[in-house]
Motif scaffolding. Sequence first.
Motif, PDB file in Angstrom:
ATOM      1  N   GLY A 295       1.013 -42.557  -1.945  1.00 34.33           N
ATOM      2  CA  GLY A 295       1.709 -41.224  -2.295  1.00 34.33           C
ATOM      3  C   GLY A 295       2.761 -41.347  -3.279  1.00 34.33           C
ATOM      4  O   GLY A 295       2.692 -42.490  -3.915  1.00 34.33           O
ATOM      5  N   ALA A 296       3.747 -40.311  -3.477  1.00 31.90           N
ATOM      6  CA  ALA A 296       4.296 -40.248  -4.488  1.00 31.90           C
ATOM      7  C   ALA A 296       5.900 -40.591  -4.131  1.00 31.90           C
ATOM      8  O   ALA A 296       6.809 -40.565  -5.113  1.00 31.90           O
ATOM      9  N   VAL A 297       6.145 -40.993  -2.826  1.00 31.04           N
ATOM     10  CA  VAL A 297       7.536 -41.372  -2.527  1.00 31.04           C
ATOM     11  C   VAL A 297       8.053 -42.768  -3.210  1.00 31.04           C
ATOM     12  O   VAL A 297       7.149 -43.745  -2.997  1.00 31.04           O
ATOM     13  N   HIS A 298       8.859 -42.865  -3.717  1.00 30.99           N
ATOM     14  CA  HIS A 298       9.259 -43.960  -4.681  1.00 30.99           C
ATOM     15  C   HIS A 298       9.392 -45.297  -3.871  1.00 30.99           C
ATOM     16  O   HIS A 298       9.249 -46.389  -4.359  1.00 30.99           O
ATOM     17  N   ALA A 299      10.091 -45.194  -2.693  1.00 33.39           N
ATOM     18  CA  ALA A 299      10.387 -46.230  -1.928  1.00 33.39           C
ATOM     19  C   ALA A 299       8.834 -46.802  -1.561  1.00 33.39           C
ATOM     20  O   ALA A 299       8.783 -48.237  -1.620  1.00 33.39           O
ATOM     21  N   ARG A 300       8.036 -46.225  -1.178  1.00 30.65           N
ATOM     22  CA  ARG A 300       6.736 -46.813  -1.007  1.00 30.65           C
ATOM     23  C   ARG A 300       5.802 -47.338  -2.407  1.00 30.65           C
ATOM     24  O   ARG A 300       5.395 -48.674  -2.089  1.00 30.65           O
ATOM     25  N   VAL A 301       6.137 -46.894  -3.196  1.00 33.30           N
ATOM     26  CA  VAL A 301       5.538 -47.087  -4.401  1.00 33.30           C
ATOM     27  C   VAL A 301       6.054 -48.299  -4.967  1.00 33.30           C
ATOM     28  O   VAL A 301       5.178 -49.401  -5.277  1.00 33.30           O
ATOM     29  N   LEU A 302       7.387 -48.385  -5.029  1.00 32.95           N
ATOM     30  CA  LEU A 302       8.238 -49.818  -5.184  1.00 32.95           C
ATOM     31  C   LEU A 302       7.895 -50.913  -4.612  1.00 32.95           C
ATOM     32  O   LEU A 302       8.343 -51.717  -4.691  1.00 32.95           O
ATOM     33  N   ALA A 303       7.385 -50.561  -3.257  1.00 31.62           N
ATOM     34  CA  ALA A 303       7.297 -51.608  -2.241  1.00 31.62           C
ATOM     35  C   ALA A 303       5.843 -52.430  -2.738  1.00 31.62           C
ATOM     36  O   ALA A 303       5.613 -53.436  -2.528  1.00 31.62           O
ATOM     37  N   VAL A 304       4.918 -51.397  -3.205  1.00 37.56           N
ATOM     38  CA  VAL A 304       3.332 -52.051  -3.588  1.00 37.56           C
ATOM     39  C   VAL A 304       3.147 -52.252  -4.741  1.00 37.56           C
ATOM     40  O   VAL A 304       2.625 -53.406  -5.203  1.00 37.56           O
TER      41      VAL A 304
END
Length: 357
Positions: A295-304
């Motif tokens: 998805g587009a939520v940056h906290a998730r994107v920047l974790a992966v």
Amino acid sequence: MAAVRTGVRDRIASRAGLMALCGVLALVLAASIVVAVGLGAAVIGPPDTARYLWAALTGGTIEAAEASTYQIVWQIRTPRVLLAALVGAGLSAVGVAIQAIVRNALADPFVLGVSSGASVGAVGVSVTGGLAGLGVYAMSAGAFAGALAASFLVYLAALGRGTLSPLRLVLTGVAMSLGFQALMSVIVYFAPDGEASSMILYWTMGGFGAASWGALPVVAAVVLPGVVVLHRYGRVLDALALGDETAASLGIGPDRHRRILLLLVSLTTGAMVAVSGAIGFVGLVMPHLVRMLVGAVHARVLAVAPLAGAIFMVWVDLASRTVVAPRELPLGAITALVGVPVFIGLMRRRAYSFGGR
């Protein structure tokens, strides 16, 4: 298929699912590092590679007959593979951040002229012999200084009436990049030999051939904290990606945070370019691939994204030094060969909106 992808993404969206995904990627990264360290002109099996690495980390002993193999593993290949993982992680994280900062799905870590400035700094040091006191690190220091100078000039030129708009940043970065490329052409033209031309080729295509234990801690000290801080700015990046008015309504000052983030991504990118050159497409494509998954939520994107980028770069570096051994393919050529079809495939997918779900 769309329903399956949506279900997978929803499961990953949960905290437990995200942690599980990060755990799996961390294990894949560790395994990739061991395999990559063992492969090359002299093939070393994963069990022996792991044994040598463990001996180096714990101060263990090895047989005298294995000393040369141990040196290959620990002194030559390990710093190179770790640097590849570090740069891959950093480029992916910075790519995510810069796309939100300038609100442009085509932005990558080098959109602000950092790579061109680094190239000018490296070539300038090589031709003039400046920073000779730094020895083998002179060109890296020159590249880092050039990258920071380019970022500072872009910031000053893009700053209008106290505001820092995304459009001005992108346009100024492109213009400055062309200007630095022209300056490089002048340096090459007046260079006394062909050394400057080969240096430009290295910095524009990228490579980890100069990796060493001396440079790795310095780069790690800049890149790893940079990735961590960018992750902590996830909520701010979400707001910036939605527009300055939305960010202001959420109590987030867009200009102030954009300045802080610009400084952070400039330092991180400069440190990476100083040791690897400009490796394209990683910071452009990897954020979009990860967004498709989480998805587009940056906290998730920047974790992966850092983990995914590290894995990708380790295997790209392995391919660069083994496909046409003993010669090395430029990393930028391999990432472009992979990135172009992937990016075109993303554009043709109706289910994916760049920068969003």
